[in-house]
Motif scaffolding. Structure first.
Motif, mmCIF file in Angstrom:
data_model
loop_
_atom_site.group_PDB
_atom_site.id
_atom_site.type_symbol
_atom_site.label_atom_id
_atom_site.label_comp_id
_atom_site.label_asym_id
_atom_site.label_seq_id
_atom_site.Cartn_x
_atom_site.Cartn_y
_atom_site.Cartn_z
ATOM 1 N N UNK A 63 -38.432 110.472 -23.064
ATOM 2 C CA UNK A 63 -37.068 110.840 -23.036
ATOM 3 C C UNK A 63 -37.181 111.048 -24.657
ATOM 4 N N UNK A 64 -38.576 111.264 -24.927
ATOM 5 C CA UNK A 64 -38.362 112.362 -26.223
ATOM 6 C C UNK A 64 -37.707 111.469 -28.003
ATOM 7 N N UNK A 65 -37.041 109.805 -27.222
ATOM 8 C CA UNK A 65 -36.509 108.902 -28.519
ATOM 9 C C UNK A 65 -37.628 109.064 -29.396
ATOM 10 N N UNK A 66 -38.730 107.875 -29.332
ATOM 11 C CA UNK A 66 -39.568 107.577 -30.591
ATOM 12 C C UNK A 66 -41.049 109.360 -29.890
ATOM 13 N N UNK A 67 -42.174 109.155 -31.150
ATOM 14 C CA UNK A 67 -42.522 109.882 -30.721
ATOM 15 C C UNK A 67 -44.049 109.413 -29.982
ATOM 16 N N UNK A 68 -43.825 108.090 -30.355
ATOM 17 C CA UNK A 68 -45.500 107.455 -29.925
ATOM 18 C C UNK A 68 -44.522 106.128 -29.065
ATOM 19 N N UNK A 69 -45.371 105.730 -28.362
ATOM 20 C CA UNK A 69 -45.130 104.771 -27.506
ATOM 21 C C UNK A 69 -46.074 103.284 -28.252
ATOM 22 N N UNK A 70 -46.935 103.968 -28.809
ATOM 23 C CA UNK A 70 -47.435 103.018 -29.987
ATOM 24 C C UNK A 70 -47.019 102.125 -31.074
ATOM 25 N N UNK A 71 -46.251 103.126 -31.230
ATOM 26 C CA UNK A 71 -44.814 102.735 -33.086
ATOM 27 C C UNK A 71 -44.173 101.630 -32.623
ATOM 28 N N UNK A 72 -43.754 101.195 -31.131
ATOM 29 C CA UNK A 72 -43.151 99.945 -31.534
ATOM 30 C C UNK A 72 -43.659 98.732 -30.607
ATOM 31 N N UNK A 73 -44.833 99.444 -30.241
ATOM 32 C CA UNK A 73 -45.525 98.481 -29.340
ATOM 33 C C UNK A 73 -46.557 97.434 -30.321
ATOM 34 N N UNK A 74 -47.254 98.488 -31.527
ATOM 35 C CA UNK A 74 -47.780 98.125 -32.961
ATOM 36 C C UNK A 74 -46.955 97.118 -34.003
ATOM 37 N N UNK A 75 -45.767 97.726 -33.111
ATOM 38 C CA UNK A 75 -44.777 96.752 -34.333
ATOM 39 C C UNK A 75 -43.996 95.240 -33.653
ATOM 40 N N UNK A 76 -43.741 95.519 -32.726
ATOM 41 C CA UNK A 76 -43.704 93.945 -31.886
ATOM 42 C C UNK A 76 -44.538 93.287 -32.099
ATOM 43 N N UNK A 77 -46.096 93.787 -31.748
ATOM 44 C CA UNK A 77 -47.472 92.573 -31.504
ATOM 45 C C UNK A 77 -46.916 91.986 -33.091
ATOM 46 N N UNK A 78 -46.709 93.249 -34.059
ATOM 47 C CA UNK A 78 -46.735 92.351 -36.057
ATOM 48 C C UNK A 78 -46.072 91.449 -36.246
ATOM 49 N N UNK A 79 -44.372 91.419 -34.957
ATOM 50 C CA UNK A 79 -43.768 90.963 -35.311
ATOM 51 C C UNK A 79 -43.528 89.730 -34.381
ATOM 52 N N UNK A 80 -44.184 88.950 -33.690
ATOM 53 C CA UNK A 80 -44.658 88.546 -32.302
ATOM 54 C C UNK A 80 -43.212 88.379 -32.082
ATOM 55 N N UNK A 81 -43.409 90.285 -31.464
ATOM 56 C CA UNK A 81 -42.162 89.784 -30.452
ATOM 57 C C UNK A 81 -42.071 90.690 -28.764
#
Length: 339
Positions: A59-77
């Motif tokens: 939907x163009x809300x974020x540039x890359x799905x990997x961004x939120x996935x990596x951050x969530x993994x870092x935060x264990x969320x």
């Protein structure tokens, strides 16, 4: 060879540093949403973060799905996001978005349960709301009460008329449980602050009387006065003789008019043919009616009738003779209003 290896290492380090800077910048960049608009994100039960991230990217809300996935993994969320409807704007960045999804800061809908509804009317109101899942539709009263953890409790009158806020997709069971618990809290507080010189002996009796008061008048400042009439009648052994209980006992036979023969037809709820309170509440009483039932106005009035002025108010009398005159005034006013 050593120089070549060193050169490759430098390139890798530079690329890594560049990727790290890009990643950090992308995290703190606002979501790609126009300033004047919002974006609604619906997360259903069972949706994974990966699926949500791909939707946001598509939907163009974020540039890359990997961004939120990596951050969530870092935060264990990564596995902690909650279902619901979220409204997003460009004031959010990815870490803030993730916090919103993990904390379940969803858009809240609301529904108002008016005073005086029956339990079945309340259910119909819930089930006609498209934001509520009707998981208990077509269930019996006993099945519904079992589902909210209140087996063997008669449902009529047990739910507090109030405005309730909830996330879209909430089951009816959740709202019913909230409403039941709210009623128990109100009833408990009112019972603890009751006038000890009343004929009501239990909290459940208070609920029954409050439901009758609620059906008799929607004028809040009259409810304690009406409670005083009923308290006096109970004290002297006089029948309550209240039409709403007769109507409730008629069930589907009631079509909008109550006739003399209806008043004379005995049912467990006919307070013209039976003394004392009916066996259960007849509607959902509000807080004011409950307080009135437990703190009735002290007076000598034993009768009341609508004024017929169209304002919902009543005329109160101490004697039957005075009451009969008030009934005649009501009939005259009624005829004027309905010419």
């Amino acid at each position: 060879m050593g120089k070549l290896f060193g050169g490759l290492l430098l390139v890798v380090l530079l690329l890594s540093a560049g990727l790290y800077v890009w990643y950090q910048d992308a995290l703190v960049s606002p979501l790609n949403i126009a300033t004047s608009e919002n974006y609604t994100l619906n997360i259903k039960k069972g949706d994974t973060l990966n699926a949500v991230a791909r939707r946001l990217e598509n939907d163009g809300i974020i540039s890359n799905a990997l961004l939120i996935r990596l951050h969530a993994k870092q935060q264990n969320q990564a596995h902690k996001i909650k279902a619901g409807q979220y409204v997003l704007d460009n004031k959010l960045n990815i870490p803030e978005l993730l916090i919103k999804l993990v904390e379940g800061k969803v858009v809240l809908e609301q529904i108002t349960i008016p005073e005086g509804l029956t339990f079945r009317e309340m259910l119909a109101l819930l089930h006609n709301n498209s934001n509520i899942i009707p998981s208990l539709k077509d269930k019996s009263d006993a099945e519904i009460m079992l589902a909210i953890g209140q087996a063997d409790v008669t449902p009529e009158g047990q739910f507090l008329p109030e405005t309730y806020r909830f996330a879209k997709g909430t089951e009816d069971r959740v709202i019913l449980k909230q409403s039941f618990n709210a009623m128990q809290e109100v009833l408990k507080a009112a019972w603890e602050n009751r006038n000890p010189d009343i004929e009501i002996k239990t909290p459940y009796e208070a609920l029954i009387l409050a439901s009758i008061i609620e059906k008799e008048t929607g004028v809040f400042d009259e409810q304690a006065t009406i409670a005083g009439v009923f308290n006096s009648r109970l004290r002297i052994g006089m029948r309550l003789q209240t039409d709403p209980t007769v109507i409730y006992g008629m069930g589907d036979r009631y079509t909008g008019n109550i006739r003399k023969r209806d008043l004379q037809t005995d049912t467990p709820y006919n307070t013209y043919t039976r003394s004392g309170l009916p066996p259960t509440p007849i509607a959902l009483p509000g807080k004011n009616a409950i307080m009135a039932a437990l703190n009735p106005e002290q007076h000598k009035k034993l009768y009341f009738v609508a004024t017929g002025d169209g304002d919902g108010r009543h005329y109160f009398s101490e004697s039957l003779a005075e009451h009969q005159l008030a009934v005649q005034r009501y009939l005259r006013n009624y005829r004027k209003q309905n010419k």
